[in-house]
Design an enzyme around this catalytic site. Sequence first.
Site, PDB file in Angstrom:
ATOM      1  N   PHE A 114       0.437  -1.337   0.228  1.00  0.00           N
ATOM      2  CA  PHE A 114       0.379  -0.254  -0.133  1.00  0.00           C
ATOM      3  C   PHE A 114       0.977   1.266   0.039  1.00  0.00           C
ATOM      4  CE2 PHE A 114      -4.261   0.313   0.956  1.00  0.00           C
ATOM      5  CZ  PHE A 114      -4.856  -0.843  -0.108  1.00  0.00           C
ATOM      6  N   GLN A 227      -9.824  13.687   3.316  1.00  0.00           N
ATOM      7  CA  GLN A 227      -8.475  13.028   2.761  1.00  0.00           C
ATOM      8  C   GLN A 227      -9.258  12.972   1.144  1.00  0.00           C
ATOM      9  OE1 GLN A 227      -6.966   8.602   2.412  1.00  0.00           O
ATOM     10  NE2 GLN A 227      -5.348   9.421   2.732  1.00  0.00           N
ATOM     11  N   HIS A 229      -8.919  10.533  -2.316  1.00  0.00           N
ATOM     12  CA  HIS A 229      -8.456   9.389  -2.710  1.00  0.00           C
ATOM     13  C   HIS A 229      -8.052   9.185  -3.682  1.00  0.00           C
ATOM     14  CE1 HIS A 229      -7.849   5.002  -3.912  1.00  0.00           C
ATOM     15  NE2 HIS A 229      -8.058   5.046  -2.401  1.00  0.00           N
ATOM     16  N   LEU A 239     -14.889   4.242  -5.023  1.00  0.00           N
ATOM     17  CA  LEU A 239     -13.705   4.445  -5.315  1.00  0.00           C
ATOM     18  C   LEU A 239     -13.087   3.086  -6.203  1.00  0.00           C
ATOM     19  CD1 LEU A 239     -11.517   4.834  -3.239  1.00  0.00           C
ATOM     20  CD2 LEU A 239     -12.322   2.764  -1.908  1.00  0.00           C
ATOM     21  N   GLU A 242      -6.787   1.071  -3.333  1.00  0.00           N
ATOM     22  CA  GLU A 242      -5.438   1.991  -4.039  1.00  0.00           C
ATOM     23  C   GLU A 242      -4.932  -0.070  -3.586  1.00  0.00           C
ATOM     24  OE1 GLU A 242      -3.842   3.994  -1.153  1.00  0.00           O
ATOM     25  OE2 GLU A 242      -2.110   2.955  -0.796  1.00  0.00           O
ATOM     26  N   ARG A 273      -1.321   9.428   0.047  1.00  0.00           N
ATOM     27  CA  ARG A 273      -2.505   9.786  -0.976  1.00  0.00           C
ATOM     28  C   ARG A 273      -2.379  11.084  -1.788  1.00  0.00           C
ATOM     29  NH1 ARG A 273      -7.116   5.942   1.503  1.00  0.00           N
ATOM     30  NH2 ARG A 273      -6.332   4.303   0.796  1.00  0.00           N
ATOM     31  N   HIS A 337     -12.857  11.040   0.409  1.00  0.00           N
ATOM     32  CA  HIS A 337     -12.742   9.438   1.076  1.00  0.00           C
ATOM     33  C   HIS A 337     -12.354   9.743   2.068  1.00  0.00           C
ATOM     34  CE1 HIS A 337     -11.805   5.363   0.737  1.00  0.00           C
ATOM     35  NE2 HIS A 337     -10.744   5.612   1.485  1.00  0.00           N
ATOM     36  N   ARG A 372      -3.717  10.067   5.700  1.00  0.00           N
ATOM     37  CA  ARG A 372      -3.246   8.430   6.330  1.00  0.00           C
ATOM     38  C   ARG A 372      -3.249   7.971   5.369  1.00  0.00           C
ATOM     39  NH1 ARG A 372      -6.912   4.583   5.656  1.00  0.00           N
ATOM     40  NH2 ARG A 372      -9.149   5.502   4.506  1.00  0.00           N
TER      41      ARG A 372
HETATM   42  C1  LIG Z   1     -15.375   2.698   0.369  1.00  0.00           C
HETATM   43  C2  LIG Z   1     -14.033   2.836   0.668  1.00  0.00           C
HETATM   44  C3  LIG Z   1     -12.739   1.809   1.233  1.00  0.00           C
HETATM   45  C4  LIG Z   1     -12.514   1.995   2.270  1.00  0.00           C
HETATM   46  N1  LIG Z   1     -10.948   1.429   2.532  1.00  0.00           N
HETATM   47  C5  LIG Z   1     -10.408   1.201   3.090  1.00  0.00           C
HETATM   48  C6  LIG Z   1      -9.173  -0.203   3.601  1.00  0.00           C
HETATM   49  O1  LIG Z   1      -8.773  -0.607   2.806  1.00  0.00           O
HETATM   50  N2  LIG Z   1      -8.454   0.016   4.239  1.00  0.00           N
HETATM   51  C7  LIG Z   1      -8.587   0.626   5.281  1.00  0.00           C
HETATM   52  O2  LIG Z   1      -7.624   0.793   6.461  1.00  0.00           O
HETATM   53  N3  LIG Z   1      -9.476   1.553   5.269  1.00  0.00           N
HETATM   54  C8  LIG Z   1     -10.715   1.674   4.329  1.00  0.00           C
HETATM   55  N4  LIG Z   1     -10.920   2.930   4.237  1.00  0.00           N
HETATM   56  C9  LIG Z   1     -11.932   4.460   5.306  1.00  0.00           C
HETATM   57  C10 LIG Z   1     -12.372   2.913   6.906  1.00  0.00           C
HETATM   58  O3  LIG Z   1     -13.438   1.624   6.137  1.00  0.00           O
HETATM   59  C11 LIG Z   1     -13.661   3.252   7.320  1.00  0.00           C
HETATM   60  O4  LIG Z   1     -12.781   5.048   8.271  1.00  0.00           O
HETATM   61  C12 LIG Z   1     -13.665   2.099   9.076  1.00  0.00           C
HETATM   62  O5  LIG Z   1     -14.582   1.445   8.235  1.00  0.00           O
HETATM   63  C13 LIG Z   1     -14.394   3.592   9.903  1.00  0.00           C
HETATM   64  O6  LIG Z   1     -15.893   2.432  10.536  1.00  0.00           O
HETATM   65  P1  LIG Z   1     -15.866   3.132  11.846  1.00  0.00           P
HETATM   66  O7  LIG Z   1     -16.346   1.851  12.556  1.00  0.00           O
HETATM   67  O8  LIG Z   1     -15.189   4.326  12.333  1.00  0.00           O
HETATM   68  O9  LIG Z   1     -17.721   3.525  11.367  1.00  0.00           O
HETATM   69  P2  LIG Z   1     -18.620   2.891  10.296  1.00  0.00           P
HETATM   70  O10 LIG Z   1     -18.221   1.466   9.649  1.00  0.00           O
HETATM   71  O11 LIG Z   1     -18.931   3.937   9.504  1.00  0.00           O
HETATM   72  O12 LIG Z   1     -19.235   2.953  11.748  1.00  0.00           O
HETATM   73  C14 LIG Z   1     -20.673   3.866  11.435  1.00  0.00           C
HETATM   74  C15 LIG Z   1     -21.686   3.709  12.847  1.00  0.00           C
HETATM   75  O13 LIG Z   1     -22.487   4.600  13.485  1.00  0.00           O
HETATM   76  C16 LIG Z   1     -24.039   4.279  13.119  1.00  0.00           C
HETATM   77  N5  LIG Z   1     -24.428   5.288  13.297  1.00  0.00           N
HETATM   78  C17 LIG Z   1     -24.235   7.007  12.550  1.00  0.00           C
HETATM   79  N6  LIG Z   1     -24.657   7.793  13.283  1.00  0.00           N
HETATM   80  C18 LIG Z   1     -25.312   7.017  13.498  1.00  0.00           C
HETATM   81  C19 LIG Z   1     -26.765   7.540  15.013  1.00  0.00           C
HETATM   82  N7  LIG Z   1     -27.353   9.428  14.530  1.00  0.00           N
HETATM   83  N8  LIG Z   1     -27.812   7.190  15.698  1.00  0.00           N
HETATM   84  C20 LIG Z   1     -26.959   5.780  15.476  1.00  0.00           C
HETATM   85  N9  LIG Z   1     -25.679   5.239  14.767  1.00  0.00           N
HETATM   86  C21 LIG Z   1     -25.174   5.630  14.645  1.00  0.00           C
HETATM   87  C22 LIG Z   1     -24.026   3.798  11.935  1.00  0.00           C
HETATM   88  O14 LIG Z   1     -24.816   3.143  11.736  1.00  0.00           O
HETATM   89  C23 LIG Z   1     -22.897   2.807  11.870  1.00  0.00           C
HETATM   90  O15 LIG Z   1     -23.103   1.419  12.279  1.00  0.00           O
HETATM   91  C24 LIG Z   1     -12.400   2.902   3.457  1.00  0.00           C
HETATM   92  C25 LIG Z   1     -13.270   3.702   3.503  1.00  0.00           C
HETATM   93  C26 LIG Z   1     -14.106   3.402   2.239  1.00  0.00           C
HETATM   94  C27 LIG Z   1     -15.674   4.878   2.311  1.00  0.00           C
END
Ligand SMILES: Cc1cc2nc3c(=O)[nH]c(=O)nc-3n(C[C@H](O)[C@H](O)[C@H](O)COP(=O)(O)OP(=O)(O)OC[C@H]3O[C@@H](n4cnc5c(N)ncnc54)[C@H](O)[C@@H]3O)c2cc1C
Length: 558
Positions: A114, A227, A229, A239, A242, A273, A337, A372
Amino acid sequence: MYQHDVLVVGAGLAGMRAALAAKQAGADVAVISKVTPVRSHSNAAQGGINAALTDRGDDWKEHAYETVKGSDYLGDQDAIEVLAQEAGRAVIELEHMGVIFSRGPDGRLGTRHFGGQKRARTFFVADITGQAMLHVLFEQLLKAGVRLYEEWFVTSLVKENGECRGAVALEIASGKLQLITAKAVILATGGCGRIYEPSTNGLIVTGDGMALAYDAGAPLMDMEMVQYHPTTLKANGILITEAARGEGAYLLNGKGERFMEKYAPTMKELASRDVVSRAETTEINEGRGVNGCVLLDLRHLGRQVIETKLSYINEVALDYLGLSLAEQPIPVRPGMHYMMGGIKTDVHGATFVPGLYAAGETACVSVHGGNRLGANSLLDTIVFGRRSGEASAAYAAERDAPTVPESVVADEERRIKALLDRSSNGDNVAKIRLEMGGVMNENVSVFRREEGMKKALDTVKRLRERYDRVPVQNKGKVFNTSLIFGLELGYMLQVAEAICASALSRKESRGAHSRVDLPERDDVNFLKHTLAYPTNDGPRIDWLPVTITQWQPQKRVY
Ligand SMILES: Cc1cc2nc3c(=O)[nH]c(=O)nc-3n(C[C@H](O)[C@H](O)[C@H](O)COP(=O)(O)OP(=O)(O)OC[C@H]3O[C@@H](n4cnc5c(N)ncnc54)[C@H](O)[C@@H]3O)c2cc1C
């Protein structure tokens, strides 16, 4: 009314990992999520998760140094050391839980390359890593018997004597507001990508937790660090991982040149990135693009690699562009992103508000600083999810049960009723949301300048005034998604204002914050974090020093 020791808001990777840790520490834990857990944005993560495993001659210090360099020296090095040191444990633990990581020809866990890192240290499950991890963690959560409030939407946090003591939430299926008290609350609500249009983020990624914390007195840190992407589709922002470049894909300009050789002679396509996104934008702006894009060429990787390791993006290219990656290069461009900034926490997830914790993309520990590294975010959710779960359980064990009165629900009911009672004025939530997304994407993006950022801030302020009068079209109770959209827009505008104000106050270029009018990094005056607090006149920006342990700032060359 419901009562628990620890309430986790969010069922993405950070929330689920936090809940599991708090449960294992003996707390009574509940998770609340506005969508079915496996629809959280973590599900969309494609490329992988970083860890330096010693059995293959890797060293956590190398991973930590590259993360510090990637952050443009804005990441706190004590937190980055924790991230890199605990990464191996995180990946092995996931493997033992049942994540079927892809393996190499020798049968050991495979890795891919990566950006911003010299070694291949990204563990992966083809190009569906997030989905594989999320489903396994969900199984673990069910097995552990964690209480789940599914499709409940948190509308506000509840405080008592300065401590966070729970939340009020809308049960979406019935439209009923409910009070859930807790001795500690963890916000794991993900990023705020949809403030921008387009974005690679799911429609539900609206910065709710950031706004809730901000309102409750927990400042937002480094919000200017957004960020872009390097490889997203022009039409819809989807997306292209990468991992494509990690497996060896080239970036070409309109003349067919591998232009990254000019901008990053050593790492080329695998520079950080921010560096690659700036290079692409420069090529496009200087007339060497292809219809506002550059080309991503995978043809030389061959069908076998594409169909086994990158099958998901191959399908995306076929479905949306009608192109096969094995036969033709595809047009891509930088797209919003990820949010490096977020709710300021320490390495145990604690915010400035006692009893309130945050983890995952909504938090800023800070391990990503100004930029990041790919595959460090999944790692962040697992490492700091677990830590905040453990810390909040320990905190809860020392506290008496909250005595929050039910009347807080009535206050919240009045606020929501007022929103529903507004009569039609020709404006609507979707219009405001699109205008916000457009102005942010134009002015607070890859390259920025003072006038543009001011314009964005003014526009967001005006949109907030319109928001205060905008009607919610559906007045019903059951599954009122237009009410949810309306509430989400309120959160987004608040966070957008913090992004603009933070960006305006950083008068230098660092990481993703690249100013055309101030192109140099200024370590003398700006080797520090922005902290945004809300006031009646908009965000107030304060500063916090960066923690440096062993890596002094140097010029960043790739
Ligand atoms: C398309 C894409 C590809 C990616 N690929 C990678 C990768 O390969 N490697 C990497 O390291 N990172 C990657 N990332 C970044 C990474 O996936 C995210 O930063 C990470 O998964 C976020 O996880 P999280 O648990 O913080 O939040 P999320 O997975 O976004 O979960 C948020 C949660 O909060 C809940 N929520 C939000 N607001 C409320 C509310 N008001 N009331 C109740 N519930 C609520 C939602 O229901 C959800 O369950 C990628 C991101 C994207 C968008």
